[in-house]
Design an enzyme around this catalytic site. Structure first.
Site, PDB file in Angstrom:
ATOM      1  N   ARG A  93     -27.419  73.821  41.087  1.00 55.19           N
ATOM      2  CA  ARG A  93     -26.392  74.238  40.145  1.00 55.19           C
ATOM      3  C   ARG A  93     -26.780  73.944  38.702  1.00 55.19           C
ATOM      4  O   ARG A  93     -26.038  73.331  37.941  1.00 55.19           O
ATOM      5  CB  ARG A  93     -25.058  73.586  40.454  1.00 55.19           C
ATOM      6  CG  ARG A  93     -23.953  74.398  39.803  1.00 55.19           C
ATOM      7  CD  ARG A  93     -22.616  74.084  40.344  1.00 55.19           C
ATOM      8  NE  ARG A  93     -21.657  75.013  39.793  1.00 55.19           N
ATOM      9  CZ  ARG A  93     -20.570  75.407  40.424  1.00 55.19           C
ATOM     10  NH1 ARG A  93     -20.323  74.984  41.620  1.00 55.19           N
ATOM     11  NH2 ARG A  93     -19.733  76.233  39.866  1.00 55.19           N
ATOM     12  N   GLN A 134     -30.748  83.667  48.177  1.00 58.61           N
ATOM     13  CA  GLN A 134     -30.257  83.855  46.815  1.00 58.61           C
ATOM     14  C   GLN A 134     -31.093  84.897  46.073  1.00 58.61           C
ATOM     15  O   GLN A 134     -30.731  85.314  44.984  1.00 58.61           O
ATOM     16  CB  GLN A 134     -30.255  82.527  46.056  1.00 58.61           C
ATOM     17  CG  GLN A 134     -29.203  81.539  46.568  1.00 58.61           C
ATOM     18  CD  GLN A 134     -29.139  80.228  45.807  1.00 58.61           C
ATOM     19  OE1 GLN A 134     -29.236  79.170  46.408  1.00 58.61           O
ATOM     20  NE2 GLN A 134     -28.982  80.271  44.493  1.00 58.61           N
ATOM     21  N   GLU A 189     -23.283  77.047  35.752  1.00 58.66           N
ATOM     22  CA  GLU A 189     -24.007  75.791  35.880  1.00 58.66           C
ATOM     23  C   GLU A 189     -23.699  74.801  34.771  1.00 58.66           C
ATOM     24  O   GLU A 189     -23.995  73.607  34.904  1.00 58.66           O
ATOM     25  CB  GLU A 189     -25.495  76.103  35.975  1.00 58.66           C
ATOM     26  CG  GLU A 189     -25.722  76.911  37.262  1.00 58.66           C
ATOM     27  CD  GLU A 189     -27.059  77.563  37.365  1.00 58.66           C
ATOM     28  OE1 GLU A 189     -27.695  77.731  36.312  1.00 58.66           O
ATOM     29  OE2 GLU A 189     -27.474  77.897  38.474  1.00 58.66           O
TER      30      GLU A 189
END
Lengths: 283, 164, 807
Positions: free
Chosen positions: C385, C238, C761
């Site tokens: 998240r 990521q 999120e």
């Protein structure tokens, strides 16, 4: 999750399967749909040197519907769900099959594998006990029948010998009063508790009742006493509660991630009440 | 290690042959030996459906099938459902209705939906949700996947009617 | 062109597919055809496969490792242990949280599944066989999986390597299993507010351990080219640029000789932020063998070892006047970090942004203290998240509000409205040190309550309670409320960094001579649709249609340095960089247009896709014409070409917010539930692509649903993971997943170039309290104040049982 090496066999005759089993003993296993065995092999919890694939054995297939219903061991859950004759003659099979695993698994997972494997989480063993099914086993010494109610000894331990295979399942055509009630956490899960109920009625009273429970012991539990408690009643509260009490005396659940023992007993009672009510409404 | 065996299958309409150990899973043979990388490996325990392929007219999870069992079979993967020149309507509708995000579950989803719509060309939302329950998605929450499959069914039926 | 009617401004705007357009995703063509390129699709000549021998124990001494049988297996190339890595200084590695972590077991193992040896073989089948053949002798040690027990005086020493060290990366360690105490706010002031209050609600709220569990597990392919001295690393990263820097610092390979590529990523949700032993071992193995090495986790490895989330025991006290005005908040957290502190937070924030826990409310004084603790569990502590520890914070405050409402005998919706930060208070300085950039909570809240007919629901609920008490039904009705405030877009370089790298992000744009473009950013999509949405920002800013703009991310050799995608930071930070770079393009384009039109720059105005002469709109140059001129014309005092780069250091975080309401039916006998309705209103500022936003909300809510209603990483007392496969680790299917209704308000961020705040999120942050509050609310009439998540069937049943609802 990679299985260990093995030799693969795909015979086309039942006799060849028996010969392979006789030759290799407990180093060989048969595979039907594979959805119990292959995951165990991938986790290396099932070790075997010879895998015998049953897919080409024609005599293990087929559904015959008459006064007696005969289902070949290699019949898939999907076939149980979509067979029109069966839907009419024994709708409880589809009602249960629908609640097993998911579509992909049902395309390959077989009735025979589900009942023969001995996994207490499987749904069909309890249902077969409810229906008083008989399992036809073939081995080197010929063919014999074992009642589903006598088949299960302990988790993964059954009356089947290592060199025998399950060929077919037969049971008398059941009456209309049926229900398969299952509580689970999600699609693909085993039952927290499940109840299979078949009721017959005469003069608005229960004339015969058969009740079996799933995943509430290390074997499926056919509760004769629970069924007996309903006979002669109109499934009113006292009779149902007597059946529930009898069933609770017969099960022996263990704690797992689905919950503690007390919870499972509570759910077992609830699903049984619901199953009886639904079966009675269909009589 | 057991000896390799000779496998012949039809994959996406093409006859293919390969050598593989009997223990090799269909998903690995497709991905590693046949370079068909549409189907993915997600859970390895028959729960997620990312590895879904169509085998002799059935949706199966190819992580739980030995390639040896598929010897002689006819297999369709997402690569065989449409082509860059002519996308399958399911592929179009997944895009149209935002039925995918990371794309990892998508090949399995589309392959499963493809079979579902052949068995039930006019599914209700509930039938789609039940019929797709063997395929997990972590991104979309399924709502748009269901919508995409509904839309595809409508389009396919309209096209069928127009052709008749 | 003979077209007599030039397109209107509206038509030209629509043609761009810019901001606000529900543009279809450009990524989908390859994904729907099975042509994505994920890390396990990377296949190189002579590639080897690596697999781990893992500890079956939660805590044990490693007495010996015998790899001889494994090495004798044909096809096995190497078996690496800590002894092999030690001369390279790679048997331990630094964590993102200032701790260090074993790469391979160095003398002991501290959690089940810990990496003990790395087997390298010709393929994954041989590697799996070899793993079975490595013989490891262990000696059991006492296991601690409870952070409170870990802090008892006689608790076993977990981290022998830290013995005697009373100072950690975040200050004093007061016990051998203690990591840090991190404090914010005014402790004395909060205590005073609590002791003087009319009403104090006090509760322990546990946010259980769970896992992001993207459908694709973590993995990498390391390829050391010894001829050129270059290392190429493909992986599920990521934050690829940070991985390159870390790889360089750890391996000693110069950073320009390392190329990190994040290909398509099959979901991340925080799981793919960390640096894992598999990456290090693959690199070493490739260097040792001279061949490419692939490592891909299986699902059990993934759930047991890489990146857990949450595991916060939160003790909250909230004070209020008797008419419901909140006067103070005090929170203490016991944070279970597992065996190594590998939390993925900005360096200066060992508890992330947990101090956003005053939520949407105007709370005059507050205090937060977080104790980090070692246990025999896997390391991680990632933001699943959510922005760093924001979901924990939102859950805490939204539970405390409900409990306070109960104590006050006040409606929880009314209590919220009474305490919201008012629109005119923004920018708002919170008691715990944040500057909330913007918000309009009352408007969103009123819209939400109206949409679900809140009063009607409460009336129905009251009737249901009566019916239940009369024995007419066994079903209860819960109304789960949540108003959350997120804090995302980390973040300002002055206080946000990862391993010393400031948390700016970047965008580089090249306009081609024919007027199309490529833009590269420092982020990396894992399904968010960056290739679609970043192009929309650029389209609106440059006047080039989004369809003519290629977006590239994830290759450190080509993309500008950036800190990656997590914490909803892509739009707030990289999206801002994109807008700023585009504005540089436009500034130069204006000079070129002025030259071409022979006017002064100041006489031009921007008009969708062109510069036009003020007052003479028929005299204009489109961006396409300008781009061509930039490469073709010799323009005095202007360099040829049309490129720009921006590194954007955000002046503040952004503060998306939302109002969620969940209506849930609960069966008191079986513990089963049904979500009857879920309404989600999100305010993420300027909306770039409504279709993508809705998709993000659906997905985030589904993860929230899973977390609240069943998903957990559970350990037994021996340190065994009880939820290591998807049989027991709850990922809902399409069958269980509820239907959602989405809605929005739009309050732009005042400091973001286009006013966007980020949305990925929010639904997880706000969803978890909404689902959980619905469960609690169903039992409110029967006296329930708190029952811990996950609310799976047996726990709900237990709640009913404990309240005496089973007769």
């Amino acid at each position: 999750m990679i299985p260990a090496a093995f030799e693969y066999h795909r015979p086309s005759e039942l006799s060849a399967v028996i010969a392979l089993l006789s030759e290799h003993g407990d180093e060989a296993r048969v595979v039907a749909g594979g959805h119990s065995l292959i995951p165990m092999m991938k986790l290396r919890m099932a070790a075997l040197d010879h895998l015998i694939d049953l897919r080409d054995i024609a005599e293990l297939r087929g559904i015959e519907v008459g006064a007696t219903i005969r289902i070949g061991a290699m019949t898939t859950q999907h076939e149980l769900l979509t067979h029109a004759g069966l839907a009419e003659a024994a709708p409880i099979l589809a009602e249960a099959a629908r609640q097993i695993a998911d579509p992909q698994v049902r395309y390959l997972g077989t009735l025979g594998g589900n009942v023969a494997n001995g996994d207490p989480g499987n749904d069909m063993p309890g249902l077969m006990q409810c229906l008083d099914a008989r399992f036809t086993l073939t081995g080197p010494d010929g063919t014999r029948e074992v009642a589903a109610r006598d088949f299960y000894e302990a988790a993964y331990m059954t009356a089947r010998e290592d060199d025998e295979i399950l060929v077919a399942i037969t049971f008398p055509r059941p009456g209309a009063g049926h229900a398969y009630e299952k509580q689970k956490r999600k699609i693909g899960d085993y039952a927290t508790a499940a109840a299979a109920v078949q009721l017959e009625a005469a003069d608005s009273k229960v004339s015969a009742a058969s009740i079996a429970m799933t995943n509430l012991s290390d074997v499926p539990v056919w509760s004769a006493a629970a069924g007996a408690a309903l006979v002669g009643s109109a499934c009113g509260t006292p009779a149902v509660e007597a059946a529930v009490a009898a069933m609770l005396a017969d099960i022996d659940p263990v704690e797992d991630s689905r919950g503690p023992v007390e919870f499972k007993k509570h759910v077992a009672a609830t699903v049984l009440r619901r199953a009886i009510a639904r079966a009675w409404s269909r009589v | 290690m057991a000896d390799k065996i000779h496998l012949k299958m039809t994959v996406n309409g093409q006859p293919v042959e390969t050598l593989a150990e009997p223990r090799e899973l269909l998903i690995h043979v497709l991905r590693e030996r046949l370079d068909i990388t549409g189907p993915h490996i997600g859970c390895e325990t028959t729960h997620c459906g990312a590895c879904t392929v169509d085998l002799d007219g059935k949706s199966v999870k190819s992580c739980t099938v030995f390639a040896a069992q598929a010897d002689g079979a006819e297999i369709t993967t997402v690569e065989g459902i449409g082509s860059p020149d002519k996308l399958h309507v399911l592929q179009e509708m997944f895009r149209e209705h935002h039925g995918l995000q990371c794309g990892f579950c998508t090949p399995g989803m589309i392959t499963r939906a493809w079979r579902l719509l052949q068995e039930n060309p006019t599914p209700s939302e509930e039938e789609i949700r039940f019929g797709m329950a063997g395929n997990l998605c972590r991104c979309t929450g399924y709502q748009n996947i269901v919508k995409a499959i509904m839309a595809a069914a409508t389009e396919m039926n309209a096209a069928k009617e127009a052709a008749e | 062109m003979n077209d007599q009617t030039p397109p209107t401004r509206e038509e030209r705007t629509a043609a761009l597919k810019g901001l606000g357009c529900a543009r279809k995703r450009v990524e989908d063509a390859r994904f729907t055809q099975g042509k994505g390129n994920y890390v396990d699709d990377v296949k190189l000549p002579a590639m080897l496969f690596g697999d781990f021998v893992r500890s079956p124990y939660g805590h044990a001494r490693v007495k010996s490792i015998d790899a001889s049988a494994a090495l004798a297996l044909p096809g096995v190339i190497a078996v690496l242990t800590a002894k092999d890595l030690e001369p390279l200084g790679l048997h331990w590695m630094p964590t993102l949280a200032g701790d260090k972590q074993m790469v391979l077991a160095d003398g002991k193992v501290l959690f089940q599944g810990q990496e003990v040896a790395f087997v390298v073989a010709e393929d994954r089948y041989v590697a799996a066989d070899a793993v079975e053949l490595v013989e490891v002798e262990y000696e059991d040690l006492p296991v601690v999986t409870d952070p409170f027990k870990a802090l008892e005086p006689n608790a076993p020493v977990l981290r022998e390597d830290l013995q005697g060290q009373t100072e950690g990366a975040h200050g004093l360690r007061r016990h051998h299993n203690h990591i840090f105490l991190w404090e914010q706010g005014d402790k004395d002031g909060a205590e005073a507010a609590i002791s003087e209050a009319d009403v104090v609600a006090e509760e322990r709220v546990y946010y259980h351990r769970t896992h992001p569990c993207p459908l694709e597990t973590c993995g990498c392919v390391a390829s050391m080219d010894k001829v050129n001295g270059k290392l190429t690393l493909w992986g599920t990263f990521q934050a690829p640029h940070v991985v390159r820097t870390v790889a360089s610092l750890l391996s000693g390979i110069a950073e320009h000789n390392i190329r990190v590529i994040s290909p398509d990523i099959g979901g991340g949700f925080g799981n793919k932020v960390g640096v894992y032993p598999g990456y290090v071992c693959s690199i070493v193995a490739s260097i040792v063998t001279g061949r490419p090495v692939k490592w891909v986790e299986d699902r059990m490895d993934n759930l047991m070892t890489t990146a857990f989330a949450r595991d916060y025991w939160m003790d909250g006290r909230i004070a209020a006047t008797k008419d419901g005005k909140i006067t103070g908040l005090s929170v203490h957290v016991t944070a279970d970090h597992g065996a190594f502190d590998a939390c993925a937070d900005p360096t200066k924030f060992p508890a992330g942004f947990f101090h956003i826990c005053t939520g949407s409310y105007d709370i005059p004084v507050a205090y937060v203290g977080v104790d980090g603790v070692y246990t025999n569990k896997a390391p991680g502590g990632v933001a699943y998240r959510c922005s760093f520890r924001v979901t924990e914070a939102a859950y805490l405050i939204e539970r405390m509000i409900e409990i306070l409402a109960q104590k006050l005998g006040m409606d929880a919706a009314e209590l919220r409205a009474k305490n919201f930060i008012r629109k005119e208070q923004f920018p708002y300085h919170s008691a715990l040190g944040w500057e909330y950039d913007s918000g309009d909570y009352h408007t969103a809240w009123d819209k939400a309550l109206k949409a679900v007919d809140y009063d009607g629901l409460r009336a129905e609920q009251a009737e249901r309670v009566v019916a239940f008490r009369r024995g007419e039904t066994r079903k209860l009705l819960g109304i789960g409320l949540c108003h959350f405030t997120e804090i995302v877009g980390a973040g300002p370089v002055k206080n946000c960094d990862i391993l010393g790298m400031g948390m700016f992000d970047s965008c580089e744009i090249r306009i081609h001579p024919t007027g199309s473009a490529i833009a590269r950013l420092g982020t990396i999509s894992q399904g968010q649709g960056h290739a679609t949405t970043f192009a929309q920002i650029l389209a609106s800013e440059t006047g080039i249609p989004a369809d003519n703009i290629t977006i590239e991310e994830g290759d450190t050799d080509t993309a500008p340095y950036g800190l990656g995608t997590y914490g909803s930071r892509s739009t707030p930070v990289a999206g801002a960089a994109a807008a700023m770079a585009a504005r540089k393009i436009r500034a130069k384009a204006q000079m070129i247009a002025a030259y071409l039109l022979e006017v002064h720059e100041g006489d031009l105005e921007w008009d969708v896709d062109r510069f036009a002469v003020k007052g003479a709109p028929e005299r204009f140059k489109t961006m396409t014409e300008i781009a061509y001129a930039a490469y073709h014309d010799a323009i005095p005092n202007i360099e040829p070409g049309l490129e720009a780069v921006s590194y954007y250091d955000p002046p503040n975080m952004t503060y998306p917010f939302g109002a969620y309401i969940c209506v849930m039916e609960i069966d008191a006998d079986t513990g089963e539930h049904e979500i009857r309705q879920f309404y989600a209103l999100d305010d993420c500022g300027t909306r770039i692509n409504p279709m993508v936003i809705e998709g993000q909300v659906h997905g985030g809510l589904t993860e929230a649903y899973a977390i609240s209603m069943g998903q957990e990483i559970a350990y037994d007392e021996m340190g065994n993971v009880k939820t290591g496969t998807l049989m027991d680790f709850f990922l809902p299917t399409s069958w269980e997943t509820p239907h959602y209704t989405t809605d929005f308000t739009e309050t732009p961020s005042p400091h973001h170039p286009i006013g966007a705040k980020g949305v990925g999120e929010s639904p997880n942050v706000g969803g978890v309290p909404a689902f959980s509050n619905a469960v609690h609310d169903a039992f409110r009439a029967f006296g329930l104040t708190q029952s811990h998540m996950p609310h799976d069937q047996w726990r709900i049943w237990k709640t009913a049982q404990d309240l005496g609802l089973h007769g």
